[in-house]
Motif scaffolding. Structure first.
Motif, PDB file in Angstrom:
ATOM      1  N   HIS A  97     -35.423 -33.656 -10.208  1.00  0.00           N
ATOM      2  CA  HIS A  97     -35.352 -35.027 -10.680  1.00  0.00           C
ATOM      3  C   HIS A  97     -36.635 -35.347 -11.441  1.00  0.00           C
ATOM      4  O   HIS A  97     -37.705 -34.802 -11.135  1.00  0.00           O
ATOM      5  CB  HIS A  97     -35.177 -36.004  -9.506  1.00  0.00           C
ATOM      6  CG  HIS A  97     -33.796 -35.994  -8.936  1.00  0.00           C
ATOM      7  ND1 HIS A  97     -33.407 -35.130  -7.961  1.00  0.00           N
ATOM      8  CD2 HIS A  97     -32.697 -36.752  -9.249  1.00  0.00           C
ATOM      9  CE1 HIS A  97     -32.135 -35.332  -7.671  1.00  0.00           C
ATOM     10  NE2 HIS A  97     -31.681 -36.302  -8.432  1.00  0.00           N
ATOM     11  N   VAL A  98     -36.531 -36.201 -12.429  1.00  0.00           N
ATOM     12  CA  VAL A  98     -37.666 -36.500 -13.297  1.00  0.00           C
ATOM     13  C   VAL A  98     -38.857 -37.006 -12.498  1.00  0.00           C
ATOM     14  O   VAL A  98     -39.992 -36.523 -12.671  1.00  0.00           O
ATOM     15  CB  VAL A  98     -37.250 -37.525 -14.372  1.00  0.00           C
ATOM     16  CG1 VAL A  98     -38.477 -38.108 -15.071  1.00  0.00           C
ATOM     17  CG2 VAL A  98     -36.328 -36.867 -15.401  1.00  0.00           C
ATOM     18  N   ARG A  99     -38.627 -37.948 -11.605  1.00  0.00           N
ATOM     19  CA  ARG A  99     -39.748 -38.500 -10.823  1.00  0.00           C
ATOM     20  C   ARG A  99     -40.395 -37.417  -9.970  1.00  0.00           C
ATOM     21  O   ARG A  99     -41.621 -37.381  -9.809  1.00  0.00           O
ATOM     22  CB  ARG A  99     -39.247 -39.642  -9.947  1.00  0.00           C
ATOM     23  CG  ARG A  99     -40.360 -40.430  -9.244  1.00  0.00           C
ATOM     24  CD  ARG A  99     -39.743 -41.645  -8.590  1.00  0.00           C
ATOM     25  NE  ARG A  99     -40.716 -42.547  -8.016  1.00  0.00           N
ATOM     26  CZ  ARG A  99     -40.875 -42.728  -6.702  1.00  0.00           C
ATOM     27  NH1 ARG A  99     -40.143 -42.041  -5.843  1.00  0.00           N
ATOM     28  NH2 ARG A  99     -41.759 -43.616  -6.258  1.00  0.00           N
ATOM     29  N   GLU A 100     -39.579 -36.523  -9.427  1.00  0.00           N
ATOM     30  CA  GLU A 100     -40.091 -35.420  -8.618  1.00  0.00           C
ATOM     31  C   GLU A 100     -40.975 -34.499  -9.453  1.00  0.00           C
ATOM     32  O   GLU A 100     -42.063 -34.093  -9.018  1.00  0.00           O
ATOM     33  CB  GLU A 100     -38.909 -34.642  -8.044  1.00  0.00           C
ATOM     34  CG  GLU A 100     -39.268 -33.413  -7.238  1.00  0.00           C
ATOM     35  CD  GLU A 100     -38.051 -32.606  -6.828  1.00  0.00           C
ATOM     36  OE1 GLU A 100     -38.180 -31.771  -5.913  1.00  0.00           O
ATOM     37  OE2 GLU A 100     -36.970 -32.800  -7.429  1.00  0.00           O
ATOM     38  N   LEU A 101     -40.528 -34.182 -10.666  1.00  0.00           N
ATOM     39  CA  LEU A 101     -41.307 -33.290 -11.528  1.00  0.00           C
ATOM     40  C   LEU A 101     -42.624 -33.934 -11.933  1.00  0.00           C
ATOM     41  O   LEU A 101     -43.678 -33.272 -11.939  1.00  0.00           O
ATOM     42  CB  LEU A 101     -40.494 -32.922 -12.765  1.00  0.00           C
ATOM     43  CG  LEU A 101     -41.174 -31.982 -13.769  1.00  0.00           C
ATOM     44  CD1 LEU A 101     -41.529 -30.655 -13.119  1.00  0.00           C
ATOM     45  CD2 LEU A 101     -40.293 -31.763 -14.981  1.00  0.00           C
ATOM     46  N   VAL A 102     -42.606 -35.206 -12.278  1.00  0.00           N
ATOM     47  CA  VAL A 102     -43.833 -35.887 -12.676  1.00  0.00           C
ATOM     48  C   VAL A 102     -44.809 -35.948 -11.500  1.00  0.00           C
ATOM     49  O   VAL A 102     -46.017 -35.734 -11.671  1.00  0.00           O
ATOM     50  CB  VAL A 102     -43.525 -37.296 -13.216  1.00  0.00           C
ATOM     51  CG1 VAL A 102     -44.814 -38.065 -13.497  1.00  0.00           C
ATOM     52  CG2 VAL A 102     -42.686 -37.195 -14.493  1.00  0.00           C
ATOM     53  N   ALA A 103     -44.297 -36.200 -10.302  1.00  0.00           N
ATOM     54  CA  ALA A 103     -45.159 -36.246  -9.116  1.00  0.00           C
ATOM     55  C   ALA A 103     -45.796 -34.893  -8.816  1.00  0.00           C
ATOM     56  O   ALA A 103     -46.829 -34.840  -8.135  1.00  0.00           O
ATOM     57  CB  ALA A 103     -44.367 -36.732  -7.908  1.00  0.00           C
ATOM     58  N   MET A 104     -45.220 -33.803  -9.329  1.00  0.00           N
ATOM     59  CA  MET A 104     -45.837 -32.486  -9.143  1.00  0.00           C
ATOM     60  C   MET A 104     -47.208 -32.402  -9.802  1.00  0.00           C
ATOM     61  O   MET A 104     -48.029 -31.554  -9.446  1.00  0.00           O
ATOM     62  CB  MET A 104     -44.930 -31.397  -9.713  1.00  0.00           C
ATOM     63  CG  MET A 104     -43.673 -31.157  -8.926  1.00  0.00           C
ATOM     64  SD  MET A 104     -42.646 -29.863  -9.681  1.00  0.00           S
ATOM     65  CE  MET A 104     -41.169 -29.983  -8.673  1.00  0.00           C
ATOM     66  N   GLY A 105     -47.449 -33.288 -10.760  1.00  0.00           N
ATOM     67  CA  GLY A 105     -48.773 -33.340 -11.366  1.00  0.00           C
ATOM     68  C   GLY A 105     -49.863 -33.711 -10.381  1.00  0.00           C
ATOM     69  O   GLY A 105     -51.051 -33.492 -10.649  1.00  0.00           O
ATOM     70  N   ARG A 106     -49.471 -34.262  -9.228  1.00  0.00           N
ATOM     71  CA  ARG A 106     -50.450 -34.653  -8.206  1.00  0.00           C
ATOM     72  C   ARG A 106     -50.859 -33.486  -7.312  1.00  0.00           C
ATOM     73  O   ARG A 106     -51.736 -33.644  -6.457  1.00  0.00           O
ATOM     74  CB  ARG A 106     -49.850 -35.768  -7.335  1.00  0.00           C
ATOM     75  CG  ARG A 106     -49.447 -37.004  -8.098  1.00  0.00           C
ATOM     76  CD  ARG A 106     -50.630 -37.651  -8.787  1.00  0.00           C
ATOM     77  NE  ARG A 106     -51.662 -38.001  -7.843  1.00  0.00           N
ATOM     78  CZ  ARG A 106     -52.950 -38.128  -8.161  1.00  0.00           C
ATOM     79  NH1 ARG A 106     -53.359 -37.915  -9.399  1.00  0.00           N
ATOM     80  NH2 ARG A 106     -53.837 -38.452  -7.231  1.00  0.00           N
ATOM     81  N   ALA A 107     -50.231 -32.318  -7.472  1.00  0.00           N
ATOM     82  CA  ALA A 107     -50.454 -31.195  -6.559  1.00  0.00           C
ATOM     83  C   ALA A 107     -51.925 -30.811  -6.442  1.00  0.00           C
ATOM     84  O   ALA A 107     -52.404 -30.434  -5.368  1.00  0.00           O
ATOM     85  CB  ALA A 107     -49.627 -29.993  -6.997  1.00  0.00           C
ATOM     86  N   ALA A 108     -52.659 -30.898  -7.555  1.00  0.00           N
ATOM     87  CA  ALA A 108     -54.069 -30.505  -7.530  1.00  0.00           C
ATOM     88  C   ALA A 108     -54.912 -31.398  -6.632  1.00  0.00           C
ATOM     89  O   ALA A 108     -56.017 -31.005  -6.236  1.00  0.00           O
ATOM     90  CB  ALA A 108     -54.632 -30.529  -8.949  1.00  0.00           C
ATOM     91  N   HIS A 109     -54.402 -32.576  -6.318  1.00  0.00           N
ATOM     92  CA  HIS A 109     -55.158 -33.530  -5.499  1.00  0.00           C
ATOM     93  C   HIS A 109     -54.708 -33.533  -4.042  1.00  0.00           C
ATOM     94  O   HIS A 109     -55.197 -34.334  -3.240  1.00  0.00           O
ATOM     95  CB  HIS A 109     -55.004 -34.936  -6.084  1.00  0.00           C
ATOM     96  CG  HIS A 109     -55.470 -35.055  -7.502  1.00  0.00           C
ATOM     97  ND1 HIS A 109     -56.776 -35.307  -7.846  1.00  0.00           N
ATOM     98  CD2 HIS A 109     -54.794 -34.913  -8.675  1.00  0.00           C
ATOM     99  CE1 HIS A 109     -56.895 -35.336  -9.166  1.00  0.00           C
ATOM    100  NE2 HIS A 109     -55.706 -35.102  -9.688  1.00  0.00           N
ATOM    101  N   LEU A 110     -53.758 -32.650  -3.702  1.00  0.00           N
ATOM    102  CA  LEU A 110     -53.203 -32.618  -2.356  1.00  0.00           C
ATOM    103  C   LEU A 110     -53.653 -31.368  -1.619  1.00  0.00           C
ATOM    104  O   LEU A 110     -54.033 -30.365  -2.224  1.00  0.00           O
ATOM    105  CB  LEU A 110     -51.668 -32.649  -2.409  1.00  0.00           C
ATOM    106  CG  LEU A 110     -51.046 -33.830  -3.164  1.00  0.00           C
ATOM    107  CD1 LEU A 110     -49.529 -33.662  -3.221  1.00  0.00           C
ATOM    108  CD2 LEU A 110     -51.418 -35.144  -2.498  1.00  0.00           C
ATOM    109  N   GLY A 111     -53.592 -31.424  -0.304  1.00  0.00           N
ATOM    110  CA  GLY A 111     -53.896 -30.255   0.499  1.00  0.00           C
ATOM    111  C   GLY A 111     -52.778 -29.229   0.421  1.00  0.00           C
ATOM    112  O   GLY A 111     -51.680 -29.499  -0.088  1.00  0.00           O
ATOM    113  N   LEU A 112     -53.048 -28.042   0.928  1.00  0.00           N
ATOM    114  CA  LEU A 112     -52.073 -26.967   0.920  1.00  0.00           C
ATOM    115  C   LEU A 112     -50.796 -27.395   1.640  1.00  0.00           C
ATOM    116  O   LEU A 112     -50.840 -27.899   2.772  1.00  0.00           O
ATOM    117  CB  LEU A 112     -52.672 -25.729   1.597  1.00  0.00           C
ATOM    118  CG  LEU A 112     -51.813 -24.461   1.578  1.00  0.00           C
ATOM    119  CD1 LEU A 112     -51.622 -23.981   0.145  1.00  0.00           C
ATOM    120  CD2 LEU A 112     -52.470 -23.375   2.431  1.00  0.00           C
TER     121      LEU A 112
END
Length: 259
Positions: A97-112
């Protein structure tokens, strides 16, 4: 980092594949709040240069520096927090889903293995609104046009909140209105102190947004400097192998395109 230290820098950098250089070593830098635009014909090495600057391809020779340190001295998480990338539009492998893909941009700021939280989702929503594509939020990416997918990839990069954004032909496949929206976004990002390095096949776009323009051919830089001093009809005619008078007719007069 000293204020004069570039966010991203190539020093005597030779690019290529399997250890074979495409051209002569080049030097390129990007400061905070600066837009540098790369112009050049198909096959000149623009995407190879970008992938080398991002650490996705090894340099044949020379060095890439990020925030004043060698790129190799940053681990993947550090690179992801500092460097954002918008690749050329292409089909995506999964029906996110589009919102899900855009939120993947936050991965660098999240823990493992951490999932995006409410604050991350709000950032994703804000990026979708900024690009005027909030209505696509619940769609899956396999139902989007090529231009819509490109806008979603830009939104994902914005959600990453990196200090440097590398954009490989971000206006390709977009209609006129969305091209203008992307160009406005590029200047807005620079206004926030983000360094933007982008490529385009439209000299008019480069003149509209760039502080400096680099001309590339044969894997090497042919010229680099202030936008209106570099993107002249004579130089563009040589770069693209077309008549200078035709190029002059297609370009805006100096200062005619507001920044």
């Amino acid at each position: 980092m000293n204020a004069a230290t570039p966010l991203l820098e190539a020093r005597a950098l030779a690019i290529g594949h399997a250890g074979v250089a495409l051209g002569a070593p080049l030097a390129l830098s990007l400061q905070a709040g600066e837009v540098v635009c790369l112009l050049g014909p198909n096959g000149c090495g623009k995407t190879t240069l970008f992938r080398t600057l991002l650490g996705l391809l090894p340099a044949v020779a020379g060095e890439v520096r990020l925030h004043g340190r060698p790129l190799r001295g940053h681990d993947r998480a550090q690179r992801a927090r500092l460097l954002g990338y918008v690749p050329q539009a292409a089909p995506l492998p999964f029906a996110w889903h589009v919102r899900e893909l855009v939120a993947m941009g936050r991965a660098a700021h999240l823990g493992l293995l951490a999932a995006p939280g409410r604050a991350d989702e709000e950032i994703a929503d804000a990026c979708l609104h900024e690009l005027g594509i909030a209505a696509l939020s619940a769609r899956t990416v396999d139902t989007l046009s090529g231009g819509e997918r490109q806008l979603v990839l830009v939104a994902r990069a914005l959600a990453q909140q990196a200090r440097v954004l590398v954009m490989d032909e971000p206006t390709a496949s977009l209609d006129f209105g969305n091209q203008l929206r992307i160009l406005d976004t590029v200047r807005a990002l620079a206004g926030r102190g983000i360094g933007v390095l982008l490529s385009t096949h439209q000299p008019q776009h480069a003149l509209q947004v760039a502080d400096r323009i680099a001309l590339m051919a044969g894997g090497s830089l042919q010229a680099l400097g202030p936008a209106h001093e570099v993107a002249t009809p004579a130089r563009l005619a040589t770069l693209y192998g077309v008549d200078a008078a035709r190029i002059a007719a297609s370009l805006p007069a100096t200062g005619a395109m507001p920044r």
